[in-house]
Design an enzyme around this catalytic site. Sequence first.
Site, short mmCIF file in Angstrom:
data_model
loop_
_atom_site.label_atom_id
_atom_site.label_comp_id
_atom_site.label_asym_id
_atom_site.label_seq_id
_atom_site.Cartn_x
_atom_site.Cartn_y
_atom_site.Cartn_z
N ASP A 275 2.91 9.98 4.78
CA ASP A 275 3.13 8.56 4.51
C ASP A 275 1.94 7.73 5.00
O ASP A 275 1.62 7.74 6.19
CB ASP A 275 4.44 8.16 5.22
CG ASP A 275 4.98 6.84 4.75
OD1 ASP A 275 4.29 6.13 4.01
OD2 ASP A 275 6.11 6.51 5.16
N GLY A 314 2.27 4.44 -4.55
CA GLY A 314 1.71 4.30 -5.89
C GLY A 314 0.35 3.62 -5.92
O GLY A 314 -0.13 3.24 -6.99
N ASP A 335 9.34 0.97 -1.17
CA ASP A 335 10.62 1.56 -0.74
C ASP A 335 11.81 1.06 -1.55
O ASP A 335 11.93 -0.13 -1.83
CB ASP A 335 10.88 1.22 0.73
CG ASP A 335 9.95 1.98 1.65
OD1 ASP A 335 8.98 2.58 1.16
OD2 ASP A 335 10.21 1.97 2.87
C1 GLA Z 1 7.89 4.15 4.65
C2 GLA Z 1 8.35 5.10 3.55
C3 GLA Z 1 9.83 5.33 3.69
C4 GLA Z 1 10.13 5.90 5.06
C5 GLA Z 1 9.61 4.98 6.14
C6 GLA Z 1 9.70 5.60 7.53
O1 GLA Z 1 8.43 2.87 4.51
O2 GLA Z 1 8.03 4.58 2.30
O3 GLA Z 1 10.27 6.21 2.68
O4 GLA Z 1 9.54 7.17 5.17
O5 GLA Z 1 8.24 4.67 5.93
O6 GLA Z 1 9.14 4.81 8.52
#
Ligand code: GLA
Length: 511
Positions: A275, A314, A335
């Site tokens: 991430d 993305g 998200d």
């Molecule tokens: C980001 C990701 C989420 C999740 C959070 C965790 O927002 O996009 O899917 O993994 O981090 O902190």
Amino acid sequence: MKRFSFKLRTGVGTTFFLALLFVAISSFADDITGNWVARSPQSDGTSLDTYLDLKQVGSGITGHIRVTQFYYNIVESTGGPDSFVLTGSMMDGHNERRVKYEVRRVGNELHVATRRRPDSELIEMVAHPAPAGEGALPARLPLPALHDVPDNGLARTPPMGWNSWNKFAGRVDDQAVRAMADAIASNGMKDAGYQYVNIDDTWQGGRDAQGKIVPNKKFPDMKGLADYVHGKGLKIGIYSSPGPKTCAGYEGSYGHEEQDAKTYAAWGIDYLKYDWCDARNLYADEETQAVYQKMGDALLKSGRPILYSLCQYGRAEVWKWGAKVGGNAWRTTGDIHDSWDSMAKIGFAQNGLASFAKPGHWNDPDMLEIGNGGMTEDEYKVHMTLWALLAAPLLAGNDLREMSPAIAAILINTEVIAVDQDKEGTQGRRIGKLGEQEIWARLVSDNQQAVALFNCGTEQAEITVRWSDLGLTSTPPRVRDLWAHKDLHVLGQEYTTAVPPHGVVLLRLAE
Ligand code: GLA
């Protein structure tokens, strides 16, 4: 013994000197220049730290504020001499993110108040002096030259499983993961294809003296946990970031990519969600590919097949290069939240990416919210249907221990799962849109098609699909309704059916 004595001589000169000293001391006391930290201890043994590295220049303040994945430059300060409102600004891709901090000096402390978002609750904290440099961003590491990372051979169909974030967020622990593995193995999900049990953010503790990542108190034995999940005939996933910090402010893999990949392999990890988070403070969007390639290579060298799931929302048209860095899936959006608006906004915006999906490499519109309570059953059917047509990873995000039969029937609809998991891996596309009605179709094996009639309106609607719109010259001999689980008797050039509000009818057509 010689004694030193200091005799104060009174006079105009002395009074002036003392006055100067007083001014110097009191202005030193008011000056909030310094590196300050507000530490919030958490129950998992880690601490969530907010750093304020401040420089008082005349009546203004400059410097930085760093918390979790965010690193703000102070661009404005008002007030003074010992109470300020600071405005922090950072670029998040091409968008500016701003935050306000109210800071008041009280003795040797800073009393700080802020809101994460303008409409969220006020957070108050007390900051104390921190060692100079602590909490600063580390130096930027050089990036590798681009090359194509060999295919790891995994994810020939979109990954299926469960992920902790949507339901548990920071509350995920060893017990919850074991319980989800138990549920998947016994409630029919495993037989339907759900395989990965994935720990998202907040498992990390820190690093030991050798730099090896260690879990926090919530995960006392990662290897033991992996063995447990494997013992259920399932696989286990973990989460990290290419940045120094994850999105929730935990330890990232920055500068430890190969070491972390080897640690995951040694624990028996089968899946990594990687991430972007804090990496945004060090790298431009255009550099994302090289950053992700680094971990792609590291996973291949780890000695264990580890599915590689890219999460950078993305940016930089990841679908064009996700497969080149060894990615098995890449998030295409920000998200998801457990609401119709969030799910529909993401899901229906996915049209046009179909050509980038193929066996081993999938577009990922984010995890499922099915069963989390924020949508109706019809809305969750739309969610499941759309994700199946998109050949999306199916990662359940609810508490599988307390799932109603209706929710289980949505997640474990094997006919819908068969569409998602079709071995040709041809992602679906929008065929037509009329007001709040949308028709989407996906080619599946044996010259068949899955066709969804979506009603995004708030009233029941009659929706018609014409066979010619699907490239068919005659009525398909077999039309099956995959939510009603029955074959339909269909004649003529089109099919019309009533679709509930925020609902869907999903058909499978056989020639
Ligand atoms: C980001 C990701 C989420 C999740 C959070 C965790 O927002 O996009 O899917 O993994 O981090 O902190």
